[in-house]
Structure formats: structure tokens, C-alpha cells
Scaffold this motif. Sequence first.
Motif, PDB file in Angstrom:
ATOM      1  N   ALA A   1      32.493  20.562  33.438  1.00 38.98           N
ATOM      2  CA  ALA A   1      33.632  19.787  33.935  1.00 38.98           C
ATOM      3  C   ALA A   1      33.189  18.415  34.420  1.00 38.98           C
ATOM      4  O   ALA A   1      33.851  17.404  34.149  1.00 38.98           O
ATOM      5  N   VAL A   2      32.060  18.358  35.122  1.00 37.39           N
ATOM      6  CA  VAL A   2      31.561  17.070  35.619  1.00 37.39           C
ATOM      7  C   VAL A   2      31.132  16.184  34.452  1.00 37.39           C
ATOM      8  O   VAL A   2      31.430  14.986  34.424  1.00 37.39           O
ATOM      9  N   ILE A   3      30.467  16.770  33.474  1.00 35.56           N
ATOM     10  CA  ILE A   3      30.040  15.989  32.304  1.00 35.56           C
ATOM     11  C   ILE A   3      31.257  15.451  31.555  1.00 35.56           C
ATOM     12  O   ILE A   3      31.261  14.300  31.119  1.00 35.56           O
ATOM     13  N   ALA A   4      32.313  16.266  31.434  1.00 38.53           N
ATOM     14  CA  ALA A   4      33.523  15.813  30.741  1.00 38.53           C
ATOM     15  C   ALA A   4      34.214  14.687  31.517  1.00 38.53           C
ATOM     16  O   ALA A   4      34.716  13.738  30.913  1.00 38.53           O
ATOM     17  N   ALA A   5      34.215  14.784  32.838  1.00 36.15           N
ATOM     18  CA  ALA A   5      34.887  13.770  33.660  1.00 36.15           C
ATOM     19  C   ALA A   5      34.057  12.505  33.825  1.00 36.15           C
ATOM     20  O   ALA A   5      34.608  11.417  34.010  1.00 36.15           O
TER      21      ALA A   5
ATOM     22  N   PRO B   1      31.123  11.071  31.685  1.00 36.18           N
ATOM     23  CA  PRO B   1      30.180  11.105  30.560  1.00 36.18           C
ATOM     24  C   PRO B   1      28.881  10.333  30.808  1.00 36.18           C
ATOM     25  O   PRO B   1      27.855  10.659  30.205  1.00 36.18           O
ATOM     26  N   ALA B   2      28.901   9.365  31.688  1.00 41.07           N
ATOM     27  CA  ALA B   2      27.679   8.603  31.973  1.00 41.07           C
ATOM     28  C   ALA B   2      26.603   9.482  32.621  1.00 41.07           C
ATOM     29  O   ALA B   2      25.422   9.143  32.576  1.00 41.07           O
ATOM     30  N   LEU B   3      27.006  10.604  33.202  1.00 42.09           N
ATOM     31  CA  LEU B   3      26.056  11.519  33.843  1.00 42.09           C
ATOM     32  C   LEU B   3      25.492  12.566  32.881  1.00 42.09           C
ATOM     33  O   LEU B   3      24.625  13.350  33.262  1.00 42.09           O
ATOM     34  N   ALA B   4      25.976  12.592  31.664  1.00 39.14           N
ATOM     35  CA  ALA B   4      25.605  13.652  30.720  1.00 39.14           C
ATOM     36  C   ALA B   4      24.098  13.779  30.521  1.00 39.14           C
ATOM     37  O   ALA B   4      23.554  14.882  30.548  1.00 39.14           O
ATOM     38  N   ALA B   5      23.412  12.671  30.318  1.00 37.88           N
ATOM     39  CA  ALA B   5      21.964  12.731  30.071  1.00 37.88           C
ATOM     40  C   ALA B   5      21.229  13.319  31.270  1.00 37.88           C
ATOM     41  O   ALA B   5      20.237  14.035  31.104  1.00 37.88           O
ATOM     42  N   ARG B   6      21.693  13.033  32.456  1.00 33.68           N
ATOM     43  CA  ARG B   6      21.052  13.540  33.673  1.00 33.68           C
ATOM     44  C   ARG B   6      21.385  15.019  33.906  1.00 33.68           C
ATOM     45  O   ARG B   6      20.530  15.782  34.382  1.00 33.68           O
ATOM     46  N   LEU B   7      22.607  15.427  33.578  1.00 33.46           N
ATOM     47  CA  LEU B   7      23.060  16.771  33.919  1.00 33.46           C
ATOM     48  C   LEU B   7      22.824  17.819  32.836  1.00 33.46           C
ATOM     49  O   LEU B   7      22.685  19.004  33.144  1.00 33.46           O
ATOM     50  N   ARG B   8      22.775  17.405  31.594  1.00 35.95           N
ATOM     51  CA  ARG B   8      22.678  18.384  30.509  1.00 35.95           C
ATOM     52  C   ARG B   8      21.435  19.280  30.616  1.00 35.95           C
ATOM     53  O   ARG B   8      21.547  20.498  30.423  1.00 35.95           O
ATOM     54  N   PRO B   9      20.245  18.763  30.941  1.00 30.32           N
ATOM     55  CA  PRO B   9      19.082  19.661  31.068  1.00 30.32           C
ATOM     56  C   PRO B   9      19.260  20.693  32.194  1.00 30.32           C
ATOM     57  O   PRO B   9      18.859  21.852  32.044  1.00 30.32           O
ATOM     58  N   LEU B  10      19.877  20.285  33.288  1.00 34.47           N
ATOM     59  CA  LEU B  10      20.113  21.221  34.388  1.00 34.47           C
ATOM     60  C   LEU B  10      21.128  22.270  33.969  1.00 34.47           C
ATOM     61  O   LEU B  10      20.964  23.462  34.239  1.00 34.47           O
ATOM     62  N   ARG B  11      22.180  21.834  33.315  1.00 34.75           N
ATOM     63  CA  ARG B  11      23.223  22.743  32.841  1.00 34.75           C
ATOM     64  C   ARG B  11      22.645  23.745  31.841  1.00 34.75           C
ATOM     65  O   ARG B  11      22.932  24.932  31.896  1.00 34.75           O
ATOM     66  N   ASP B  12      21.807  23.267  30.929  1.00 35.62           N
ATOM     67  CA  ASP B  12      21.201  24.157  29.944  1.00 35.62           C
ATOM     68  C   ASP B  12      20.315  25.198  30.616  1.00 35.62           C
ATOM     69  O   ASP B  12      20.262  26.351  30.184  1.00 35.62           O
ATOM     70  N   GLU B  13      19.636  24.811  31.663  1.00 31.21           N
ATOM     71  CA  GLU B  13      18.808  25.764  32.396  1.00 31.21           C
ATOM     72  C   GLU B  13      19.673  26.814  33.092  1.00 31.21           C
ATOM     73  O   GLU B  13      19.326  27.994  33.125  1.00 31.21           O
ATOM     74  N   VAL B  14      20.816  26.402  33.621  1.00 33.81           N
ATOM     75  CA  VAL B  14      21.740  27.353  34.256  1.00 33.81           C
ATOM     76  C   VAL B  14      22.227  28.372  33.217  1.00 33.81           C
ATOM     77  O   VAL B  14      22.335  29.568  33.520  1.00 33.81           O
ATOM     78  N   VAL B  15      22.484  27.931  31.992  1.00 30.81           N
ATOM     79  CA  VAL B  15      22.890  28.850  30.922  1.00 30.81           C
ATOM     80  C   VAL B  15      21.756  29.833  30.628  1.00 30.81           C
ATOM     81  O   VAL B  15      21.988  31.034  30.461  1.00 30.81           O
ATOM     82  N   ARG B  16      20.530  29.338  30.591  1.00 29.86           N
ATOM     83  CA  ARG B  16      19.381  30.241  30.372  1.00 29.86           C
ATOM     84  C   ARG B  16      19.252  31.255  31.502  1.00 29.86           C
ATOM     85  O   ARG B  16      18.861  32.402  31.280  1.00 29.86           O
ATOM     86  N   HIS B  17      19.590  30.848  32.726  1.00 34.49           N
ATOM     87  CA  HIS B  17      19.559  31.797  33.840  1.00 34.49           C
ATOM     88  C   HIS B  17      20.562  32.920  33.592  1.00 34.49           C
ATOM     89  O   HIS B  17      20.245  34.100  33.794  1.00 34.49           O
ATOM     90  N   ALA B  18      21.767  32.567  33.187  1.00 37.42           N
ATOM     91  CA  ALA B  18      22.783  33.582  32.900  1.00 37.42           C
ATOM     92  C   ALA B  18      22.291  34.536  31.821  1.00 37.42           C
ATOM     93  O   ALA B  18      22.464  35.758  31.923  1.00 37.42           O
ATOM     94  N   GLU B  19      21.651  33.994  30.795  1.00 32.47           N
ATOM     95  CA  GLU B  19      21.116  34.827  29.720  1.00 32.47           C
ATOM     96  C   GLU B  19      20.000  35.743  30.232  1.00 32.47           C
ATOM     97  O   GLU B  19      19.911  36.902  29.829  1.00 32.47           O
ATOM     98  N   ALA B  20      19.163  35.253  31.131  1.00 36.18           N
ATOM     99  CA  ALA B  20      18.080  36.073  31.674  1.00 36.18           C
ATOM    100  C   ALA B  20      18.638  37.241  32.474  1.00 36.18           C
ATOM    101  O   ALA B  20      18.086  38.341  32.438  1.00 36.18           O
ATOM    102  N   PHE B  21      19.729  37.021  33.182  1.00 33.26           N
ATOM    103  CA  PHE B  21      20.314  38.106  33.973  1.00 33.26           C
ATOM    104  C   PHE B  21      20.979  39.160  33.098  1.00 33.26           C
ATOM    105  O   PHE B  21      21.131  40.297  33.524  1.00 33.26           O
ATOM    106  N   THR B  22      21.370  38.803  31.899  1.00 38.17           N
ATOM    107  CA  THR B  22      21.996  39.779  31.015  1.00 38.17           C
ATOM    108  C   THR B  22      21.016  40.334  29.988  1.00 38.17           C
ATOM    109  O   THR B  22      21.419  41.084  29.112  1.00 38.17           O
TER     110      THR B  22
END
Length: 173
Positions: free
Chosen positions: A67-71, A73-94
Motif C-alpha cells: 500500500a505504501v509503495i502504491a501510494a 512510488p518514489a519509495l519503491a526502491a527503498r521498500l521493495r527489498p524489505l517487503r520481499d524479505e517480509v514475504v520470505r518470512h511468511a513463507e518460512a513460517f508456512t
Amino acid sequence: MPFSPSSRPLPGPRRRSLLATAAGGALLTGCSGGPGSGSSPAAAVAAERARARAARDSERLAARYDAVIAAHPALAARLRPLRDEVVRHAEAFTASPGASPSVSARAAGPGKERAAVPATEREALAGLAAAERKLADRRTAALLDLPGETARLLASVAAAGAAHVYLLTEGDA
């Protein structure tokens, strides 16, 4: 004249060391066994519940990043690696028998529940940092009630969340 290092102390951990710590924690998760390996049935049930909750929490956090990246877009480069890591965390828990294989698909798409994104980039980053901090604190508090492997995984992800807080607030001081 020889090069002399600056006498000025650095204000905190370096970005590279924080990312290396978070990446190291992610590597440790690959070595963990199932939630009930060598523990009682009650501990296995508690571990499975904790993993399911942690996966949902990570999915919600990934949706918030989206949602923050969509609102902003200038923050996308900074936030995408963190967001991708959060997705990997969800995958690790499952990553256990009987778990849903579609975590990355759910976390990759826009969330059903869209939180209001602050109007300014600074406020949006502060909101993400607060969400990461709250989640890391809750995960740290839950460690005492969990068996070994699940506790190690949760501790590793909580540490990564704390590193995310630092990276989100870096430069605001």
C-alpha cells in the motif's frame, strides 16, 4: 602523511552489518526442523498456532508495504527489498507439512484490507517502522512459550524486523 581514521564515532550499526545479520537469520531458518520435532503434542500445537499467526502477520505487513509503495512510488526502491524479505518470512513460517503453499501469491497481491496510507513519505515510513517494531516486540514476547525450532525462527524474524525499523528510520534523525 598516513591516513588516520575519523575520531567521530558512528551513530549506530552500519546498514551493511544489519542486512548481513538479517540475511544470516534467514539462512538459519532453512536449518530448522518441523514445529514438533522432539517435543510434546501440546508444544507442537502451540508451535503450529504461533507459526500460522506469524505467517498471517507477515502477510499483513507485506500488504502494508504494498500500500505504501502504491501510494508513494518514489519509495519503491527503498521498500521493495524489505517487503520481499517480509514475504520470505511468511513463507518460512508456512514451510511445514500441511501448510498452505500460496503464501507468496497472497502476499504478492494487493491486500483485501487496505490501511490508510499517510499523505507524506516521512509519515508513511514512520507508520511502517511502527508496524515493524510492534510486530518484532510481539514476536519477541512470544518466544518463551514456544519449543526450540519455532522459537529460533521467530527470534530470527523478530531480529530482522528490528533491523527493518532501523533501515526505515535511518536518515530521519
